[in-house]
Scaffold this active site. Structure first.
Site, short mmCIF file in Angstrom:
data_model
loop_
_atom_site.label_atom_id
_atom_site.label_comp_id
_atom_site.label_asym_id
_atom_site.label_seq_id
_atom_site.Cartn_x
_atom_site.Cartn_y
_atom_site.Cartn_z
N SER A 101 60.76 -33.87 34.66
CA SER A 101 59.82 -34.65 34.35
C SER A 101 59.92 -34.65 32.80
O SER A 101 60.66 -36.04 32.84
CB SER A 101 58.01 -33.81 35.03
OG SER A 101 57.47 -34.41 34.51
N ASP A 241 57.59 -41.15 31.48
CA ASP A 241 57.89 -39.65 31.39
C ASP A 241 59.02 -39.86 32.07
O ASP A 241 59.34 -41.21 32.90
CB ASP A 241 57.39 -38.66 31.14
CG ASP A 241 57.05 -38.32 32.66
OD1 ASP A 241 56.64 -39.01 34.13
OD2 ASP A 241 56.87 -37.22 33.38
N ASP A 243 60.16 -38.47 35.27
CA ASP A 243 60.65 -39.06 36.36
C ASP A 243 58.66 -39.84 36.70
O ASP A 243 59.02 -40.47 37.74
CB ASP A 243 60.23 -37.55 37.04
CG ASP A 243 58.27 -37.10 37.55
OD1 ASP A 243 58.17 -37.45 35.67
OD2 ASP A 243 58.36 -36.61 37.65
N ASP A 245 56.68 -39.79 37.04
CA ASP A 245 54.75 -39.70 37.66
C ASP A 245 53.82 -40.01 35.98
O ASP A 245 52.49 -39.79 37.26
CB ASP A 245 54.56 -38.54 37.72
CG ASP A 245 54.72 -37.20 37.33
OD1 ASP A 245 55.62 -37.59 35.93
OD2 ASP A 245 55.22 -36.32 37.75
#
Length: 449
Positions: A101, A241, A243, A245
């Protein structure tokens, strides 16, 4: 690593804590547990962000999945929400994301989605963990024609872009929008989506090297985008960010629009359109007091959950709510996806701006964010909750809350990983709440350190 699964999967420094050996075991145990009740071959989708360790961990996961007779479908670099969506769309038995992440590149992680695109329940994660950590637990391995196979499916990432642009039908022609892709998983998907919808798109930090993900860029370093939006005369901008999400926004004046403000602007619009089910936005205890004041003014109910998107989603599913999230920009539009989705959140926000005919700095006036100060108090151990039974500390907290009289609040939260108690105070005067937070932190250290 102690307990493997945290609030967002297994995470650690790649090849130190999160090794290829551990990834193989996670692939084996995950495929075994998720396939126990299924007749026929289990199919598991695997995607990753742009970290240098991603391919190593993907290969280990594939080996584990195939060793128990399951099929691995590898789609390469893809946002976390894309894995949730594609798993659900194609009826795969599970999805696995290799990502840490917003963490720096040396970290990586492994998290699962079930066949409906939701994160696994704690009980299922615990069953997988037990198989990995308990030497007395054995997994039956496949042999001969029972061995699993792997195939690649990078083309499926495009299906996620198709999905995102179809569910948020808006013409962004005439809008100049900046995107900071954090050198991560959104580097291809987000720019393509906004261009398809007609926007003039200016992109920064979309050249992944394997070691530059989240490095002075993206939602964890929003100042880069703030300067870029102003210097290039953009209407607004979005920072993802690693990833993708999460997403944060910046208005045309370069001012930050965090998750609380995004939810406020979108929530008020959705209520007006009759789409805000239950007239409710689900937030966490860490959301700014300004969000809850906005809710009272707009007649929007805002229940609070523990910190973590899984707790937000639990509340949303329990009561069939459609909008919820965190100040960090992890926002769930449950009409469209089953997890936080930076692209879907950004497109919904852009839709509100376009259809309202207002600038972002005008729309944000619906909510006043109160100054917020966070101070750490050093204590004897992590997870220290003794403050709750200390009459002196609790008396000081009550005194401060009475002083604020509904225009401020005190939040105390022990760290689960460090010997710290976090003191967060919100209020109207930054100098006053800074002094109060420092004094309260010092008191906690004096009595519990």
């Amino acid at each position: 690593m102690g307990r493997l699964f945290g609030t967002d999967g297994v995470r650690g420094v790649a090849n130190v804590e999160l090794t290829a050996e551990l990834a193989l075991k996670i692939g084996q145990a995950g495929a075994y547990v998720l396939g126990k009740e299924k007749k026929g071959k289990v199919r598991i989708l695997i995607g990753m962000d742009t970290r240098i360790s991603g391919q190593m961990l993907e290969a280990a996961l594939v080996a584990g999945v195939c060793s128990v007779g399951a099929e691995a479908i590898c789609i390469g670099v893809a946002p976390t929400p894309a894995i949730a969506y594609i798993t659900r769309k194609h009826g795969y038995d599970a999805g696995i994301v290799v990502s840490a992440s917003h963490n720096s590149y040396e970290f990586n992680g492994i998290k699962f989605f079930n066949s409906q695109g939701y994160k696994l329940p704690d009980a299922v994660e615990e069953e997988i963990e037990e198989l990995i950590l308990n030497p007395n637990k054995k997994i039956e391995l496949a042999t001969h024609k029972g061995l699993g196979t792997m195939r690649r499916g990078e083309y499926m990432v495009r299906e996620y872009v198709d999905f995102a642009t179809e569910i948020v039908p808006v013409d962004l022609t005439g809008m100049k929008i900046a995107l900071d892709c954090a050198n991560g998983a959104s580097s291809n998907t987000s720019p393509e989506a906004f261009r398809r919808l007609g926007a003039e798109v200016l992109v920064i930090n979309n050249d992944p090297s394997g070691s530059n993900i989240n490095n002075n860029c993206g939602s964890t370093h929003i100042n880069i985008l703030q300067r870029f939006v102003v210097n290039n005369g953009c209407d607004f901008g979005f920072a993802f960010d690693g990833d993708a999400d999460r997403v944060l926004a910046v208005d045309n004046k370069g001012e930050l629009i965090d998750g609380d403000v995004i939810m406020a602007i979108c929530g008020v619009y959705m209520k007006r359109m009759g789409r805000l089910r239950g007239n409710t936005i689900v937030a966490t205890i860490m959301s700014n007091l300004g969000l809850f004041i906005m809710g009272e003014e707009q007649d929007i109910h805002i229940p609070k959950t523990k910190v973590g998107d899984r707790y937000v989603l639990e509340e949303m599913l329990k009561n069939d709510y459609v909008l919820g999230g965190e100040q960090s920009g992890h926002i769930i539009f449950r009409e469209f996806n089953t997890t936080g989705d930076g692209l879907v959140s950004a497109l919904n926000f852009a839709r509100v701006v376009k259809e309202s005919g207002q600038s972002v700095d005008e729309l944000r006036k619906v909510i006043t964010i109160l100054p917020q100060v966070l101070k750490n108090a050093k204590v004897a151990k992590s997870g220290d909750t003794r403050y709750a039974g200390d009459d002196v500390i609790m008396g000081e907290i009550r005194r401060l809350e009475e002083k604020f009289s509904g225009k401020g609040r005190v939040l105390i939260r022990p760290s689960g990983t460090e010997p710290l108690v976090r003191v967060m105070i919100e209020g109207e005067n930054i100098e006053e709440i800074t002094a109060d937070a420092e004094a309260l932190a010092a008191l906690i250290e004096q009595r519990l350190g």
